[in-house]
Design an enzyme around this catalytic site. Structure first.
Site, PDB file in Angstrom:
ATOM      1  N   GLY A 182      -3.845   9.960   1.175  1.00  0.00           N
ATOM      2  CA  GLY A 182      -4.293   9.721   2.355  1.00  0.00           C
ATOM      3  C   GLY A 182      -5.301  10.093   2.768  1.00  0.00           C
ATOM      4  NE  ARG A 183     -11.677  11.072   1.575  1.00  0.00           N
ATOM      5  CZ  ARG A 183     -12.208  11.495   1.463  1.00  0.00           C
ATOM      6  NH1 ARG A 183     -11.573  12.994   0.809  1.00  0.00           N
ATOM      7  NH2 ARG A 183     -13.674  12.613   1.395  1.00  0.00           N
ATOM      8  CB  THR A 232      -0.683  -0.278   1.080  1.00  0.00           C
ATOM      9  OG1 THR A 232      -1.520   1.376   1.332  1.00  0.00           O
ATOM     10  CG2 THR A 232      -0.360  -0.105   2.827  1.00  0.00           C
ATOM     11  CD  GLU A 270      -7.202  11.207  -0.515  1.00  0.00           C
ATOM     12  OE1 GLU A 270      -8.259  11.705  -1.979  1.00  0.00           O
ATOM     13  OE2 GLU A 270      -5.951  10.281  -0.694  1.00  0.00           O
ATOM     14  CD  GLN A 322      -0.300  11.460  -4.351  1.00  0.00           C
ATOM     15  OE1 GLN A 322      -0.063  11.101  -3.548  1.00  0.00           O
ATOM     16  NE2 GLN A 322      -1.546  11.732  -5.155  1.00  0.00           N
ATOM     17  NE  ARG A 323      -4.048   4.753  -8.087  1.00  0.00           N
ATOM     18  CZ  ARG A 323      -5.374   4.896  -8.128  1.00  0.00           C
ATOM     19  NH1 ARG A 323      -5.800   4.810  -6.849  1.00  0.00           N
ATOM     20  NH2 ARG A 323      -5.785   4.454  -9.123  1.00  0.00           N
ATOM     21  CG  ASP A 328      -2.833   5.168   1.234  1.00  0.00           C
ATOM     22  OD1 ASP A 328      -2.386   5.435   0.828  1.00  0.00           O
ATOM     23  OD2 ASP A 328      -4.124   4.389   0.870  1.00  0.00           O
TER      24      ASP A 328
END
Lengths: 279, 279
Positions: free
Chosen positions: A83-84, A36, A148, A203-204, A38
């Site tokens: 990044g929620r 991930t 975000e 980004q990913r 994240d």
């Protein structure tokens, strides 16, 4: 053996499948492997994918900083980062070193990102504007990175605060990202040149900037997962650190590893030396 | 000698300075050197900067295509590309080859961009939706590239059509990019997963993806400009092609080289083989 690669949700699937296998007494194993950008999986020191995304961010924000620095006017650039729930990626920008490859004569090189805001810290418009004005005393062009998922003390997302009853030309309520909201706030409160940049899926997916360590470790994590399978394990998740290890997948399923509070500076707008050491 | 590097506006400055030098009888020369990612300077075959921006776009859109391709659902991605007046950069995506480095098993590799819309062609919501539906018959994930400056037949920008009387939470009229407007249009008219991506300043500042040909030619253009200076020239702009040459800067000052109409396909949503040859 099913090797299931993913984040918190995927580890929940590993748990459920393992439970099913046990209930039915099936000759089957399921093993989770973390992945991930994240970086928010518990137990493991970090997750493959994160380093590549952080590398993309560091390279890109350096270039964005250079782009804004060449203009002879005050400017603020708000960079919205994925990044929620957690701020690992935005926080990693605190480790972005200045780009020494293309020095601009007469401009002292400083780290490209001046301010960082994470979902882990309650966000305030007033504090944000005050922070920016503070940085403007020293820097003509200011770069602020925001996750975000930044939200106010009452839990509302900054990125959805533009929704309030508004509709677009098609009659839909309008969803605006955190960056756009802050861009308009700065326009109103400071009035200088301002731009928000959403780094979006790049980004990913920016494979051309993959971290070599990330690639090597991902492959090694896969190899270690095969070893675990050969040892008869199931319902586990591989963990990365100085050495590979594993944990019960339940320890990661639907759980979130937040960016540590003690790694956020006292003003809530940057990271500590301890965090820098981690990155 | 003043060497002035830039686009149409800069060449206008070259003209004005040269006029002033002549009027005052000064011992001074001014020479323009082209540099614009928009590639819209007349006379010169192309402008330094364009190839690097086009390379960034080709690499990035390939990665975006891969990112959207991995989901097992219909999706449309609208990529908004720089180009207020001309569509050279968006058009260059017609030359983006499929990425063979990371093949996805079972997915036939095809060029990443299916539809391209330029400011040179009047834009229609109806035609756009009909084009997307057509591509969806063959591709699960559709990528459309649009110039930021696409406009309707009556001259209004698509990107400003969301403004009509609307204000944000701060009471400002809201400016929405072309990509966002089309994202919401697709949401309403097709209803599948949709995302718009604004490639923003990264198109012009991603130094890590600079084209080597671009760097070599830029340096050579500078060297040629010095030769011109030593030959006593002034008020000119260097031009690039198979050989370096120069033209009166007035031929480029405030003038725009549009993407040729004969290089746009008959449906107005892509480029011709002739354009491909140019790129």
């Amino acid at each position: 053996v099913l090797f299931y690669i993913g984040g918190n949700d995927s580890m929940d699937t590993v748990c459920k499948l393992d439970k099913y296998i046990n209930e039915k007494g099936l000759d089957f194993q399921v093993i989770g492997i973390p992945k991930t950008i994240d970086n928010d999986l518990p137990v493991t020191h970090h997750s493959p994918g994160f380093k590549s995304a952080a590398k993309y961010l560091a390279v890109t924000v350096n270039e964005i900083a250079r782009d804004s620095m060449v203009y002879n006017c005050e400017s603020v650039t708000v960079v919205e980062v994925m990044g929620r729930d957690t701020g690992w990626l935005a926080a990693s920008l605190g480790a972005a070193a200045p780009n020494d490859f293309f020095p601009v004569l007469g401009v002292p090189e400083s780290p490209p990102v001046h301010l960082i805001y994470l979902p882990e810290v309650p966000f305030s418009f007033e504090q944000f504007i005050s922070d920016i004005k503070q940085v403007q005393k020293q820097h003509k062009s200011v770069i602020a990175a925001v996750s975000e998922g930044i939200r106010f003390a009452d839990g509302r997302y900054v990125g959805s605060s533009a929704q309030s009853g508004q509709t677009d030309i098609f009659g839909h309520s309008y969803l605006s990202g955190a960056g756009k909201v802050l861009e308009r706030l700065i326009q109103r409160e400071i009035g200088c040149k301002v731009r928000s940049i959403e780094l979006n899926v790049m980004q990913r997916c920016s494979a051309h900037l993959q971290s070599v360590t990330d690639i090597v470790q991902s492959e090694a994590a896969g190899a270690y997962a095969v070893e675990c399978a050969l040892n008869g394990l199931s319902g586990i998740m591989v963990t990365l650190g100085r050495q590979f290890s594993y944990t019960d997948a339940a320890n990661a399923a639907n759980k979130i590893k937040y960016f540590p509070a003690e790694w956020i500076n006292s003003q809530g707008n940057g990271i500590t030396p301890e965090a820098l050491k981690y990155f």
